[in-house]
Design an enzyme around this catalytic site. Structure first.
Site, PDB file in Angstrom:
ATOM      1  N   ASP A  49       0.741  -1.272   0.119  1.00 27.28           N
ATOM      2  CA  ASP A  49       0.178   0.116  -0.017  1.00 27.28           C
ATOM      3  C   ASP A  49       0.854   1.135  -0.037  1.00 27.28           C
ATOM      4  O   ASP A  49       0.760   2.200   0.710  1.00 27.28           O
ATOM      5  CB  ASP A  49      -0.756   0.052   1.200  1.00 27.28           C
ATOM      6  N   GLU A 205     -10.586   1.129  -5.215  1.00 30.34           N
ATOM      7  CA  GLU A 205     -10.302   1.361  -4.021  1.00 30.34           C
ATOM      8  C   GLU A 205      -8.798   2.017  -3.956  1.00 30.34           C
ATOM      9  O   GLU A 205      -8.141   2.354  -5.235  1.00 30.34           O
ATOM     10  CB  GLU A 205     -10.359   0.299  -2.969  1.00 30.34           C
TER      11      GLU A 205
END
Length: 521
Positions: A49, A205
């Site tokens: 991430d 997302e």
């Protein structure tokens, strides 16, 4: 590649290992090739991430840590290729006793998908702890201390963006919906003043927003197909037009771009990579008709395996790994599996050693104060030197791996007080953790003991060995698996682990002299 440089680099590593030089001199994986080029991944370890920003001539990279403590790791680089650990943002996790490994554990929860920005001399970091509202951490120094404002809602994978005029926003989307919502924040970034749906991308997302030449660019991960999209608009509220960018076959997903001091741009993206976890790739980016294109004009729409460095002239660097525990604080490479019980460990009771006192648990998966750091690929070996003098009967203390599979090389004592070694393997399944223990306990003489875990992320297998003199090594147990999954395990790549637990209260302890990381399996 300059093969002469590569030969001498590998030779220097080998000499350092055999000479006993601290393994900070031994590179497990070096992205920087020393000839003005680099190879992907930039870090051969689990740094998922990613969000990367530039402040002046410095780059900062924030990454997910889940239930590991301290949480939210920030790395620093001068050239986007050579990284060191700068800080952790969150000292302890709160809200539930599960973060103390009480009432069950919180693996795969905690902190993930943070976004980092800098404005007006202040660093801002948005993160949404699982089950809690979004927090905006802030600090003038990347090393902290960090304070935070808590918002009135939870924004999944919050993508923080601060416009040229100081207006602040969060872009958020959950892939089961795909609707991208833009939250408007007040000037102090402490309150939401508005919310508006601005776009829809099926499965989106991990939103990230950047601005270039009057255009806003919105990047979104598409986990169902491990892809990355980019949308652009003249206004933050749309209308947006969207294009597919790359995917895990061509380089990765979930990422964005960061600008260079010379006005150029580089891309960063994570890629699911098996047992090692999710690694970050870097890519040159060029622009065509106002759209970013990953790769080079000669090889577009693909993250290169090997490319020219974006910025040259800076020395080799990598995150710390080896440790002789000579400092009064743990190195930034270490994290606990959950909030630690600080009464059960010490770096000062015996200076130069890490002392672990057993926590009460039935198995490793539920044992507090397991100290971990990232496994490194493609092949690496972790070696610990131990003083087992004060390990008591019933104590299970030692070294191994931690993840979907947790392999343990354990020191204990038999009825006669003899130190013994045994192996065990815990697999975390959807039905709960299951442990298989080697019934054969091998006696070991003396109190000084070296344990070694060799991890091969090309074959996803590991092996244990031990030594009573640090010179002659004996294999023990069978090869064990390495794996990564998001439904079970820690949602992280396999980690090295130091542990000490007992089914009952114990006054024993384990003293750890050193941890050394070296290349090779």
């Amino acid at each position: 590649m300059n093969y002469g440089q590569e030969f001498w680099r590998v030779s220097a590593i080998a000499l350092a290992i055999f000479a006993g030089v601290p393994a900070t001199a031994a590179q497990v994986w070096q992205s920087d090739q020393g000839d003005g080029s680099y190879r992907n991944p930039v870090l051969y370890a689990d740094y998922p991430d990613p969000d990367i920003i530039r402040v002046g001539s410095d780059f900062y990279f924030v990454t997910t840590t889940f239930a590991d403590v301290p949480g939210i790791t920030i790395l620093h680089s001068k050239d986007l290729i050579n990284w060191t650990i700068a800080s952790h943002v969150v000292p302890r996790l709160d809200d539930t006793k599960r973060y103390d490994l009480k009432n069950g554990g919180a693996y795969r929860k905690g902190l993930f998908a943070a976004s980092l920005r800098h404005h007006g001399g202040m660093f801002y970091l948005a993160v949404t702890p699982v089950g809690q509202n979004t927090r905006i951490y802030y600090s003038r120094d990347i090393r902290g201390p960090w304070r935070y404002h808590e918002l009135d809602r939870a924004a999944f994978d919050p993508g923080l963006f601060i416009d040229d005029d100081g207006s602040a926003y969060i872009a958020t989307s959950y892939n089961a919906d795909g609707t991208i919502t833009l939250l408007t924040l007040d000037k102090t970034l402490s309150h939401v003043t508005g919310a508006r749906k601005i776009h829809y991308i099926k499965g989106a997302e991990g939103s990230k927003i950047i601005k270039r030449k009057g255009w806003y660019y919105l990047f979104n991960a598409i986990p169902p197909r491990l892809g990355l999209t980019v949308s652009r608009a003249r206004n933050l509220f749309g209308p947006w037009e969207t294009r597919n960018e790359i995917d895990d076959r061509t380089g990765g997903h979930q990422g964005a771009l960061v600008d260079l001091p010379n006005g150029g741009w580089f891309g960063f993206v994570m890629r699911d990579s098996g047992a090692i976890g999710r690694m970050t790739n870097m890519s040159p980016v060029f622009w065509r008709d106002g759209w970013p294109i990953w790769g080079t004009p000669d090889a577009p729409n693909r993250v290169p395996d090997h490319a020219e460095k974006p910025i040259k002239g800076f020395p080799l660097a990598q995150p710390a790994a080896s440790d002789d525990f000579s400092r009064p604080r743990l190195g930034l490479q270490w994290q606990w599996n959950h909030n630690p019980d600080d009464s059960r460990w010490s770096l000062t009771e015996r200076p130069g050693f890490l002392r672990l006192r057993p926590t009460v648990a039935n198995q490793l998966w539920t044992a507090r104060n397991t100290l971990v750091q990232k496994g490194q690929g493609p092949r690496s070996t972790g070696t610990v030197k131990l003083d087992t003098s004060h390990v008591e009967r019933g104590d299970r203390c030692g070294f191994g791996t931690f993840g979907q599979y947790s392999a343990q090389l354990t020191v204990s004592r038999d009825r006669d007080g003899q130190a013994t070694l045994s192996t065990a393997l815990t697999e975390d399944t959807e039905a709960g953790p299951k442990t298989n223990v080697d019934a054969t306990a091998r006696p070991v003489p003396g109190n000084n003991l070296w344990l070694r875990a060799s991890l091969d992320f090309k074959t996803d297998r590991g092996r244990f060995s031990y030594s009573t003199d640090g010179q002659r090594w004996t294999r023990i147990g069978t090869p064990f698996p390495l794996a990564f999954a998001w439904r079970t395990g820690t949602f992280q790549g396999e980690q090295f682990a130091l542990f000490c637990y007992n089914r009952s209260q114990s006054s024993g302890y384990l003293d750890i002299d050193s941890f050394t990381l070296t290349p090779g399996g």
